[in-house]
Design a protein around this motif. Structure first.
Motif, short mmCIF file in Angstrom:
data_model
loop_
_atom_site.label_atom_id
_atom_site.label_comp_id
_atom_site.label_asym_id
_atom_site.label_seq_id
_atom_site.Cartn_x
_atom_site.Cartn_y
_atom_site.Cartn_z
N ARG A 224 12.23 3.44 7.24
CA ARG A 224 12.23 4.73 6.55
C ARG A 224 13.62 5.05 6.04
NH1 ARG A 224 14.33 9.38 9.45
NH2 ARG A 224 15.07 8.38 11.34
N ASP A 246 1.64 -0.88 -0.14
CA ASP A 246 0.21 -0.52 -0.18
C ASP A 246 -0.62 -1.81 -0.25
OD1 ASP A 246 0.68 -1.40 -2.73
OD2 ASP A 246 0.50 0.55 -3.68
N LEU A 263 9.17 2.34 13.31
CA LEU A 263 8.56 3.66 13.35
C LEU A 263 9.64 4.71 13.71
CD1 LEU A 263 5.16 2.81 15.10
CD2 LEU A 263 5.63 2.93 12.62
N ARG A 265 7.12 6.10 10.74
CA ARG A 265 6.84 5.86 9.33
C ARG A 265 6.79 7.22 8.61
NH1 ARG A 265 1.08 3.68 7.98
NH2 ARG A 265 0.49 4.84 9.82
N ASN A 267 6.62 7.67 4.27
CA ASN A 267 5.68 7.26 3.21
C ASN A 267 5.76 5.78 2.87
OD1 ASN A 267 4.58 9.76 2.69
ND2 ASN A 267 6.24 10.33 1.30
N SER A 270 1.76 2.77 3.23
CA SER A 270 0.56 3.58 3.03
C SER A 270 -0.40 3.35 4.22
CB SER A 270 -0.07 3.13 1.71
OG SER A 270 -1.39 3.57 1.66
N VAL A 271 -1.09 4.41 4.65
CA VAL A 271 -1.98 4.26 5.82
C VAL A 271 -3.10 3.25 5.55
CG1 VAL A 271 -1.52 6.50 6.89
CG2 VAL A 271 -3.30 6.33 5.16
N GLU A 272 -3.38 2.97 4.27
CA GLU A 272 -4.43 1.99 3.96
C GLU A 272 -4.05 0.58 4.44
OE1 GLU A 272 -4.71 2.41 -0.30
OE2 GLU A 272 -3.23 0.83 -0.67
N ASP A 274 -2.76 -0.01 7.41
CA ASP A 274 -2.85 -0.06 8.87
C ASP A 274 -3.95 -0.99 9.40
OD1 ASP A 274 -0.88 1.82 8.63
OD2 ASP A 274 -1.98 3.46 9.55
N ASP A 275 -5.04 -1.10 8.65
CA ASP A 275 -6.15 -1.94 9.11
C ASP A 275 -5.97 -3.42 8.78
OD1 ASP A 275 -7.43 0.27 10.06
OD2 ASP A 275 -8.48 0.66 8.15
#
Ligand code: NCD
Length: 303
Positions: A224, A246, A263, A265, A267, A270-272, A274-275
Motif C-alpha cells: 500500500r 485486478d 497487509l 490492503r 485499493n 481488488s477484492v475480486e 482474493d478467490d
C-alpha cells in the motif's frame, strides 16, 4: 542476549532452523502449548497495528505464556515525555521479551541497547520490519518449496515501505534472485538499496507499469502507499491508486505466480483477486503466527 532488529541479525543457517521450527509448530501445535508457561511478552506499540501486535500476542498465548503492553502511545508514559530508553528499562522489570513498534527509525535499536530482555523490532518508521520479512520468507518457503532462484516483483510504495526494505535485504543473501521494482517515479526504491544490489551484483530492474512486468514474475509482492509517511496529502491522493491488481492483470501472470501482501490492503488489490488460488496474502497471516512462535522460543533460549 539476542535481539531481532534487522533481518540480517540472523544468518541464513539460523533462519533455516527458525523456519524448520515454525513448520514443526504448524504440524504439531500441541507440542508447544506449554513451552512458555510463566513467561510474558510486552507488546509496546507506538504506532497503529492489527496483525503484527495481535500475532505476537497470539503467538505467546499459543505457547502458554501471557501478554502485557499498550497499543496506543497516548495511553503510555510517552505522552508525558518518557524516552524509549527509560520505557524499556521499566518494561525489562515486568516482561521476559518485548516487541516494539515505533514511528522513529532506529527506536528498536535504542531500546535494545538499554534492555535486559530480548527486543524485537516490530517496525521502526520507514526503515525495517524484520518479523514481516520472516513471515514473507516462511510463506515463500512453504508454498514455493525454496528460498532462491526466482524473480520477485515488488510493487507500490518502495520508498517508504519498510516491509519492502527488509525483504530485499533478506533476499539479497539467497542465490538466483532477480528483483523487479515496480513503482511510480516518486516512490522509487531508496538509493542505498540500489547501491547495495549493485555492489553485490544482484540483478534488478525498475519499471513503472505493472502490466509490463507481471508476466515474468514468480512472486508479486504488493504494498500500500504509506499515507502516514507522506509530507502532504495532495501527493498521497495523486499516488494512492497508481496500481490496482485486478482479474484482468492476473490473466497476464503465470499460473504459478504467487501474490503476497504484508497487509493492510487499501485499493491496490481488488477484492475480486482474493478467490484466485495464487493470492496467498491471508495465508501469509497464519504463517506469521508460526514464525513469531518460533522466534519467541529462539530468543528466550527455549527452542
Ligand atoms: C506493514 C507495516 O506496518 O509496515 N503492516 C504489517 O505489519 N503487516 C505494512 C503496511 O502498513 O503497509
Amino acid at each position: 542476549m539476542r535481539h531481532l532488529i534487522n533481518p540480517l541479525d540472523f544468518s541464513t543457517e539460523e533462519l533455516d532452523k527458525l523456519f524448520d521450527l515454525a513448520s514443526d509448530i504448524e504440524k504439531h501445535p500441541e507440542a508447544y502449548e506449554h513451552k512458555c508457561t510463566g513467561k510474558k511478552i510486552a507488546t509496546c506499540f507506538y504506532e497503529p497495528s492489527t496483525r503484527t501486535r495481535l500475532s505476537f500476542e497470539t503467538a505467546m498465548l499459543n505457547l502458554g505464556g501471557s501478554v502485557i503492553g499498550f497499543s496506543d502511545a497516548s495511553a503510555s508514559s510517552a505522552a508525558k515525555g518518557e524516552s524509549v530508553a527509560d520505557t524499556i528499562r521499566v518494561i525489562s522489570c515486568f516482561a521476559d521479551i518485548c516487541a516494539m513498534r515505533h514511528p522513529k527509525e532506529g527506536a528498536a535499536t535504542v531500546a535494545s541497547t538499554h534492555s535486559t530482555i530480548p527486543v524485537i523490532n516490530a517496525g521502526d518508521g520507514g526503515h525495517q520490519h524484520p518479523t514481516q520479512t520472516l513471515t514473507d520468507l516462511l510463506t515463500i518457503r512453504a508454498l514455493k518449496g525454496r528460498l532462491g532462484n526466482f524473480t520477485i516483483g515488488l510493487c507500490g510504495d518502495l520508498k517508504f515501505g519498510r516491509t519492502v526494505h527488509s525483504l530485499i535485504n533478506a533476499l539479497s543473501r539467497y542465490e538466483g534472485i532477480r528483483f523487479v521494482f515496480i513503482s511510480p517515479e516518486e516512490l522509487r526504491i531508496p538509493d542505498y538499496i540500489v547501491d547495495m544490489l549493485k555492489e553485490k551484483n544482484i540483478p534488478f530492474e525498475e519499471v513503472i507499469r505493472l502490466e509490463e512486468a507481471i508476466g515474468d514474475l514468480d512472486l508479486l509482492y504488493m504494498t500500500r502507499v504509506q499515507r502516514e509517511r507522506f509530507f502532504n496529502e495532495e501527493d498521497y491522493v495523486r499516488l494512492k491508486d497508481f496500481y490496482i491488481l485486478d482479474k484482468a492483470k492476473m490473466e497476464l501472470a503465470r499460473e504459478d505466480m504467487l501474490v503476497l501482501h504484508p497487509l493492510p490492503r487499501v485499493n491496490e488489490i481488488s477484492v475480486e483477486v482474493d478467490d484466485d488460488p495464487r493470492a496467498v496474502y491471508f495465508k501469509q497471516v497464519q504463517y506469521g503466527v508460526y514464525v513469531r512462535m518460533a522466534l519467541i522460543l529462539t530468543l528466550l533460549g527455549l527452542a
